[in-house]
Each structure stands twice: as C-alpha cells, then as structure tokens.
Design a protein around this motif. Structure first.
Motif, PDB file in Angstrom:
ATOM      1  N   GLU A  40      70.178  66.498 -88.074  1.00  0.00           N
ATOM      2  CA  GLU A  40      71.420  66.262 -87.339  1.00  0.00           C
ATOM      3  C   GLU A  40      71.157  65.249 -86.232  1.00  0.00           C
ATOM      4  OE1 GLU A  40      74.518  67.246 -87.829  1.00  0.00           O
ATOM      5  OE2 GLU A  40      74.002  68.433 -89.586  1.00  0.00           O
ATOM      6  N   SER A  41      72.131  64.371 -86.015  1.00  0.00           N
ATOM      7  CA  SER A  41      71.977  63.313 -85.015  1.00  0.00           C
ATOM      8  C   SER A  41      71.620  63.867 -83.642  1.00  0.00           C
ATOM      9  CB  SER A  41      73.263  62.490 -84.909  1.00  0.00           C
ATOM     10  OG  SER A  41      73.545  61.848 -86.116  1.00  0.00           O
ATOM     11  N   LEU A  42      72.308  64.905 -83.209  1.00  0.00           N
ATOM     12  CA  LEU A  42      72.064  65.452 -81.873  1.00  0.00           C
ATOM     13  C   LEU A  42      70.632  65.960 -81.743  1.00  0.00           C
ATOM     14  CD1 LEU A  42      73.276  65.953 -79.119  1.00  0.00           C
ATOM     15  CD2 LEU A  42      74.128  68.142 -79.952  1.00  0.00           C
ATOM     16  N   ALA A  43      70.129  66.667 -82.759  1.00  0.00           N
ATOM     17  CA  ALA A  43      68.751  67.166 -82.719  1.00  0.00           C
ATOM     18  C   ALA A  43      67.752  66.018 -82.675  1.00  0.00           C
ATOM     19  CB  ALA A  43      68.479  68.063 -83.928  1.00  0.00           C
ATOM     20  N   ILE A  44      68.000  64.993 -83.462  1.00  0.00           N
ATOM     21  CA  ILE A  44      67.107  63.829 -83.492  1.00  0.00           C
ATOM     22  C   ILE A  44      67.100  63.120 -82.141  1.00  0.00           C
ATOM     23  CG2 ILE A  44      66.779  61.539 -84.514  1.00  0.00           C
ATOM     24  CD1 ILE A  44      67.875  62.812 -87.165  1.00  0.00           C
ATOM     25  N   ILE A  45      68.275  62.900 -81.576  1.00  0.00           N
ATOM     26  CA  ILE A  45      68.370  62.216 -80.285  1.00  0.00           C
ATOM     27  C   ILE A  45      67.692  63.031 -79.188  1.00  0.00           C
ATOM     28  CG2 ILE A  45      69.991  61.485 -78.479  1.00  0.00           C
ATOM     29  CD1 ILE A  45      71.916  60.737 -80.832  1.00  0.00           C
ATOM     30  N   GLU A  46      67.918  64.332 -79.164  1.00  0.00           N
ATOM     31  CA  GLU A  46      67.292  65.163 -78.132  1.00  0.00           C
ATOM     32  C   GLU A  46      65.776  65.201 -78.303  1.00  0.00           C
ATOM     33  OE1 GLU A  46      69.226  68.908 -77.447  1.00  0.00           O
ATOM     34  OE2 GLU A  46      71.081  67.914 -76.839  1.00  0.00           O
ATOM     35  N   TYR A  47      65.275  65.197 -79.535  1.00  0.00           N
ATOM     36  CA  TYR A  47      63.833  65.144 -79.773  1.00  0.00           C
ATOM     37  C   TYR A  47      63.262  63.828 -79.235  1.00  0.00           C
ATOM     38  CZ  TYR A  47      59.334  64.668 -82.005  1.00  0.00           C
ATOM     39  OH  TYR A  47      57.998  64.468 -82.208  1.00  0.00           O
ATOM     40  N   ILE A  48      63.892  62.716 -79.603  1.00  0.00           N
ATOM     41  CA  ILE A  48      63.424  61.405 -79.141  1.00  0.00           C
ATOM     42  C   ILE A  48      63.431  61.341 -77.617  1.00  0.00           C
ATOM     43  CG2 ILE A  48      64.056  58.949 -79.047  1.00  0.00           C
ATOM     44  CD1 ILE A  48      64.951  59.302 -82.027  1.00  0.00           C
ATOM     45  N   ASN A  49      64.485  61.859 -76.999  1.00  0.00           N
ATOM     46  CA  ASN A  49      64.588  61.865 -75.539  1.00  0.00           C
ATOM     47  C   ASN A  49      63.449  62.665 -74.904  1.00  0.00           C
ATOM     48  OD1 ASN A  49      66.370  61.257 -73.116  1.00  0.00           O
ATOM     49  ND2 ASN A  49      66.092  63.465 -72.938  1.00  0.00           N
ATOM     50  N   ALA A  50      63.080  63.783 -75.514  1.00  0.00           N
ATOM     51  CA  ALA A  50      62.043  64.649 -74.952  1.00  0.00           C
ATOM     52  C   ALA A  50      60.637  64.098 -75.145  1.00  0.00           C
ATOM     53  CB  ALA A  50      62.135  66.038 -75.584  1.00  0.00           C
ATOM     54  N   CYS A  73      80.192  65.599 -79.224  1.00  0.00           N
ATOM     55  CA  CYS A  73      80.856  66.646 -80.012  1.00  0.00           C
ATOM     56  C   CYS A  73      82.144  66.115 -80.632  1.00  0.00           C
ATOM     57  CB  CYS A  73      81.144  67.871 -79.154  1.00  0.00           C
ATOM     58  SG  CYS A  73      79.676  68.821 -78.740  1.00  0.00           S
ATOM     59  N   TYR A  74      82.890  65.331 -79.871  1.00  0.00           N
ATOM     60  CA  TYR A  74      84.129  64.761 -80.409  1.00  0.00           C
ATOM     61  C   TYR A  74      83.820  63.827 -81.575  1.00  0.00           C
ATOM     62  CZ  TYR A  74      88.657  62.721 -80.991  1.00  0.00           C
ATOM     63  OH  TYR A  74      89.836  62.319 -81.554  1.00  0.00           O
ATOM     64  N   VAL A  75      82.825  62.966 -81.399  1.00  0.00           N
ATOM     65  CA  VAL A  75      82.452  62.037 -82.473  1.00  0.00           C
ATOM     66  C   VAL A  75      82.050  62.819 -83.722  1.00  0.00           C
ATOM     67  CG1 VAL A  75      80.758  60.293 -83.202  1.00  0.00           C
ATOM     68  CG2 VAL A  75      81.813  60.142 -80.938  1.00  0.00           C
ATOM     69  N   PHE A  78      85.400  64.821 -85.111  1.00  0.00           N
ATOM     70  CA  PHE A  78      86.607  64.116 -85.520  1.00  0.00           C
ATOM     71  C   PHE A  78      86.381  62.732 -86.115  1.00  0.00           C
ATOM     72  CE2 PHE A  78      87.997  67.213 -82.395  1.00  0.00           C
ATOM     73  CZ  PHE A  78      88.967  67.867 -83.141  1.00  0.00           C
ATOM     74  N   ILE A  79      85.223  62.139 -85.868  1.00  0.00           N
ATOM     75  CA  ILE A  79      84.976  60.805 -86.413  1.00  0.00           C
ATOM     76  C   ILE A  79      84.077  60.912 -87.643  1.00  0.00           C
ATOM     77  CG2 ILE A  79      84.108  58.477 -85.961  1.00  0.00           C
ATOM     78  CD1 ILE A  79      86.654  59.280 -84.329  1.00  0.00           C
ATOM     79  N   HIS A  80      82.890  61.493 -87.477  1.00  0.00           N
ATOM     80  CA  HIS A  80      81.971  61.606 -88.610  1.00  0.00           C
ATOM     81  C   HIS A  80      82.575  62.438 -89.741  1.00  0.00           C
ATOM     82  CE1 HIS A  80      78.229  60.763 -85.898  1.00  0.00           C
ATOM     83  NE2 HIS A  80      79.009  59.713 -86.026  1.00  0.00           N
ATOM     84  N   SER A  81      83.299  63.492 -89.413  1.00  0.00           N
ATOM     85  CA  SER A  81      83.838  64.371 -90.458  1.00  0.00           C
ATOM     86  C   SER A  81      85.085  63.819 -91.131  1.00  0.00           C
ATOM     87  CB  SER A  81      84.138  65.753 -89.871  1.00  0.00           C
ATOM     88  OG  SER A  81      85.175  65.661 -88.918  1.00  0.00           O
ATOM     89  N   ASN A  82      85.719  62.791 -90.579  1.00  0.00           N
ATOM     90  CA  ASN A  82      86.945  62.244 -91.164  1.00  0.00           C
ATOM     91  C   ASN A  82      86.745  60.871 -91.797  1.00  0.00           C
ATOM     92  OD1 ASN A  82      89.103  64.167 -90.792  1.00  0.00           O
ATOM     93  ND2 ASN A  82      88.746  63.890 -88.604  1.00  0.00           N
ATOM     94  N   GLU A 117      76.060  56.469 -76.839  1.00  0.00           N
ATOM     95  CA  GLU A 117      75.989  55.217 -77.599  1.00  0.00           C
ATOM     96  C   GLU A 117      75.240  55.425 -78.920  1.00  0.00           C
ATOM     97  OE1 GLU A 117      77.063  53.804 -73.617  1.00  0.00           O
ATOM     98  OE2 GLU A 117      75.524  55.202 -74.243  1.00  0.00           O
ATOM     99  N   CYS A 118      74.179  56.215 -78.875  1.00  0.00           N
ATOM    100  CA  CYS A 118      73.399  56.482 -80.095  1.00  0.00           C
ATOM    101  C   CYS A 118      74.228  57.227 -81.130  1.00  0.00           C
ATOM    102  CB  CYS A 118      72.165  57.307 -79.758  1.00  0.00           C
ATOM    103  SG  CYS A 118      71.032  56.532 -78.611  1.00  0.00           S
ATOM    104  N   PHE A 119      75.117  58.059 -80.679  1.00  0.00           N
ATOM    105  CA  PHE A 119      75.892  58.925 -81.560  1.00  0.00           C
ATOM    106  C   PHE A 119      76.916  58.158 -82.371  1.00  0.00           C
ATOM    107  CE2 PHE A 119      75.214  63.285 -81.978  1.00  0.00           C
ATOM    108  CZ  PHE A 119      76.333  63.854 -82.577  1.00  0.00           C
ATOM    109  N   LEU A 120      77.352  57.030 -81.858  1.00  0.00           N
ATOM    110  CA  LEU A 120      78.326  56.238 -82.613  1.00  0.00           C
ATOM    111  C   LEU A 120      77.673  55.642 -83.810  1.00  0.00           C
ATOM    112  CD1 LEU A 120      80.272  54.497 -79.759  1.00  0.00           C
ATOM    113  CD2 LEU A 120      81.092  56.297 -81.254  1.00  0.00           C
TER     114      LEU A 120
END
Length: 120
Positions: A40-50, A73-75, A78-82, A117-120
């Motif tokens: 998942e993007s969020l897990a990957i980003i948080e790992y990289i950040n840490a 969360c919004y992205v 509502f964006i990735h899922s649509n 920005e990474c999430f987009l």
C-alpha cells in the motif's frame, strides 16, 4: 528499459510480474525489503520516511500531519478507487482541489514536499 507505450496492467505478463514481485495483495505498488513486502502506498511512504535520511515526508506539526493524512485518505478513497469512472473522477478532482486549497502553500501541505505529493 521503459516500455514503448502504455502498460497493459491487465495483461497476463504484467499480472504474472506483479504476482512474482511478492505483493501480498497482487497489486502495485509493492516494495519488498528484506523479503518483507509492503503493498500500500501509505505503508511504503511511511517506511521510506522512517528509514531514509533527508527531508521528512511526514510533517512534525500535528495539525500538518492530520492535514496530510486527510489528503492521502481522500486520494485513496475517492481518486484511486474511482479510476475509470469519469463522472466520479471529475467530482473527486474538484473536491481534491478544494481540499488542497485549504492547506496549500508552495506545496499541497504548506511550503514543503510531504507524503501528500507522493500519494498523487
């Protein structure tokens, strides 16, 4: 080497590569670290950040952290899922612009690059 054209994500070859990557959800993105897959993007980003030094992707200010997670969360919801649903995507993008306008400086959350920005 990059592909010559658009990637056909539904092709058997691409699907086989995704499954072989170790992605537990059989989807992209996936990051495998020491044999442990993150899908998942969020897990990957948080790992990289840490793990990696440099400017943090997650702000230190609790309000900015909440704004950043709200945007991500919004992205995701509502964006990735649509993707592929143009009616929902248009409304989603309009709402995303409103959300970003309420938090933006030079970047989506204030004046520094964040996980938003990474999430987009």
């Amino acid at each position: 080497m990059p592909p010559d054209g658009p990637t056909d994500w539904a092709s058997r070859e691409v699907q086989a590569n995704i499954m072989a990557s170790g992605s537990p959800l059989r989807q992209v993105p996936v990051l495998v670290v020491g044999g442990v897959p993150f899908a998942e993007s969020l897990a990957i980003i948080e790992y990289i950040n840490a793990v990696y030094p440099g400017p943090p992707l997650i702000p230190s200010n609790p309000i900015a952290v909440a704004q950043c997670r709200q945007f991500c969360c919004y992205v995701a919801a509502f964006i990735h899922s649509n993707q592929g649903n143009n009616d929902n995507m248009e409304v989603g993008m309009e709402n995303l612009e409103l959300l970003a306008a309420s938090t933006a400086g030079r970047h989506i959350i204030g004046d520094v690059v964040t996980m938003a920005e990474c999430f987009l």
